[in-house]
Scaffold this motif. Structure first.
Motif, short mmCIF file in Angstrom:
data_model
loop_
_atom_site.label_atom_id
_atom_site.label_comp_id
_atom_site.label_asym_id
_atom_site.label_seq_id
_atom_site.Cartn_x
_atom_site.Cartn_y
_atom_site.Cartn_z
N VAL A 19 32.92 112.96 126.57
CA VAL A 19 34.11 113.29 127.34
C VAL A 19 35.30 113.10 126.41
CG1 VAL A 19 35.52 112.68 129.33
CG2 VAL A 19 33.02 112.50 129.47
N THR A 20 36.13 114.12 126.28
CA THR A 20 37.26 114.06 125.36
C THR A 20 38.57 114.11 126.14
OG1 THR A 20 35.97 115.20 123.67
CG2 THR A 20 38.37 115.17 123.39
N LEU A 21 39.48 113.23 125.78
CA LEU A 21 40.81 113.18 126.38
C LEU A 21 41.80 113.16 125.22
CD1 LEU A 21 42.69 112.59 128.87
CD2 LEU A 21 42.30 110.18 128.37
N THR A 22 42.70 114.12 125.17
CA THR A 22 43.69 114.19 124.11
C THR A 22 45.06 113.91 124.72
OG1 THR A 22 42.37 115.84 122.96
CG2 THR A 22 44.68 115.64 122.29
N LEU A 23 45.76 112.96 124.14
CA LEU A 23 47.08 112.57 124.65
C LEU A 23 48.14 112.78 123.59
CD1 LEU A 23 46.06 109.15 126.25
CD2 LEU A 23 46.45 111.29 127.45
N ASN A 24 49.34 113.13 124.03
CA ASN A 24 50.49 113.22 123.16
C ASN A 24 51.46 112.12 123.61
OD1 ASN A 24 52.46 114.01 121.37
ND2 ASN A 24 53.19 115.70 122.64
N VAL A 25 51.66 111.11 122.78
CA VAL A 25 52.51 109.98 123.16
C VAL A 25 53.98 110.39 123.02
CG1 VAL A 25 53.14 107.60 122.64
CG2 VAL A 25 50.75 108.32 122.46
N GLU A 26 54.68 110.36 124.14
CA GLU A 26 56.08 110.75 124.15
C GLU A 26 57.02 109.56 124.23
OE1 GLU A 26 56.22 113.46 127.44
OE2 GLU A 26 55.44 115.11 126.23
N PRO A 59 54.74 98.69 119.15
CA PRO A 59 53.43 98.61 119.79
C PRO A 59 52.32 99.20 118.92
CG PRO A 59 54.68 100.41 120.72
CD PRO A 59 55.61 99.69 119.77
N SER A 60 51.12 98.68 119.11
CA SER A 60 49.92 99.31 118.55
C SER A 60 49.52 100.39 119.54
CB SER A 60 48.81 98.27 118.38
OG SER A 60 47.61 98.93 118.04
N VAL A 61 49.92 101.60 119.26
CA VAL A 61 49.75 102.70 120.21
C VAL A 61 48.28 102.90 120.56
CG1 VAL A 61 50.06 105.19 120.55
CG2 VAL A 61 51.91 103.82 119.57
N ILE A 65 46.65 102.63 124.31
CA ILE A 65 45.89 103.71 124.93
C ILE A 65 44.51 103.21 125.33
CG2 ILE A 65 44.79 105.94 124.53
CD1 ILE A 65 47.27 106.65 122.80
N ALA A 66 43.88 102.42 124.45
CA ALA A 66 42.56 101.86 124.77
C ALA A 66 42.64 100.97 126.00
CB ALA A 66 42.02 101.09 123.58
N MET A 67 43.69 100.18 126.10
CA MET A 67 43.86 99.28 127.25
C MET A 67 43.94 100.08 128.56
SD MET A 67 44.36 96.06 128.27
CE MET A 67 44.83 95.20 126.79
N LEU A 68 44.59 101.23 128.51
CA LEU A 68 44.80 102.02 129.72
C LEU A 68 43.68 103.00 130.03
CD1 LEU A 68 48.59 102.73 129.24
CD2 LEU A 68 47.55 101.24 130.96
N THR A 69 42.89 103.38 129.03
CA THR A 69 41.88 104.41 129.27
C THR A 69 40.44 103.91 129.19
OG1 THR A 69 41.84 105.06 126.93
CG2 THR A 69 43.38 106.24 128.39
N ALA A 70 40.24 102.65 128.88
CA ALA A 70 38.87 102.13 128.81
C ALA A 70 38.17 102.41 130.13
CB ALA A 70 38.88 100.64 128.51
N VAL A 84 39.42 104.99 120.18
CA VAL A 84 40.72 105.65 120.24
C VAL A 84 41.17 105.83 118.80
CG1 VAL A 84 43.12 105.49 120.99
CG2 VAL A 84 41.29 104.60 122.46
N GLN A 85 41.43 107.07 118.42
CA GLN A 85 41.84 107.37 117.06
C GLN A 85 43.05 108.29 117.08
OE1 GLN A 85 38.38 109.34 115.56
NE2 GLN A 85 37.29 107.45 115.14
N VAL A 86 43.81 108.25 116.01
CA VAL A 86 44.90 109.20 115.85
C VAL A 86 44.28 110.55 115.56
CG1 VAL A 86 46.90 109.83 114.46
CG2 VAL A 86 46.46 107.43 114.98
#
Length: 109
Positions: A19-26, A59-61, A65-70, A84-86
């Protein structure tokens, strides 16, 4: 289809799915706030939150993200991997035409 008609689902047993989720941090600070809130609500001490996701100002982005999407447990499944990778984005650059044919290069940014 009636759920009672599904006797077994052996054809999917042992298969791996991605399952792939791609996010753009704004807004990294808003991301940090949400991750910190989740960690604090889970019972983490503020010092542990800062050690895990860094300070709000820097922040360690990926950790936020890992904290919120685990993922939570999924019934009938074992979690094989969670990372979680860039994302590396590729950009196409069109070079001058040679013999009437465009040449495209993929360049990682």
């Amino acid at each position: 289809m009636n759920l009672r008609d599904i006797g077994h689902v052996s054809e999917t047993a042992g298969k791996t799915f991605t399952v792939t989720l791609t996010l753009n941090v704004e807004d990294a600070q808003a991301l940090w706030s949400a991750a910190a809130d989740k960690a604090l609500q889970a019972g983490m001490a503020l010092s542990d939150v800062l050690d895990t996701i860094g300070p709000r100002e820097d922040p360690s982005v990926s950790d936020c993200i890992a904290m919120l999407t685990a993922p939570n447990a999924v019934a009938g499944c074992a979690l094989d991997d969670f990372t979680v990778q860039v994302a590396t984005s590729a950009e196409l650059i069109q070079l001058p035409r040679d013999a009437g044919r465009p040449v495209l290069l993929s360049v990682a940014s």
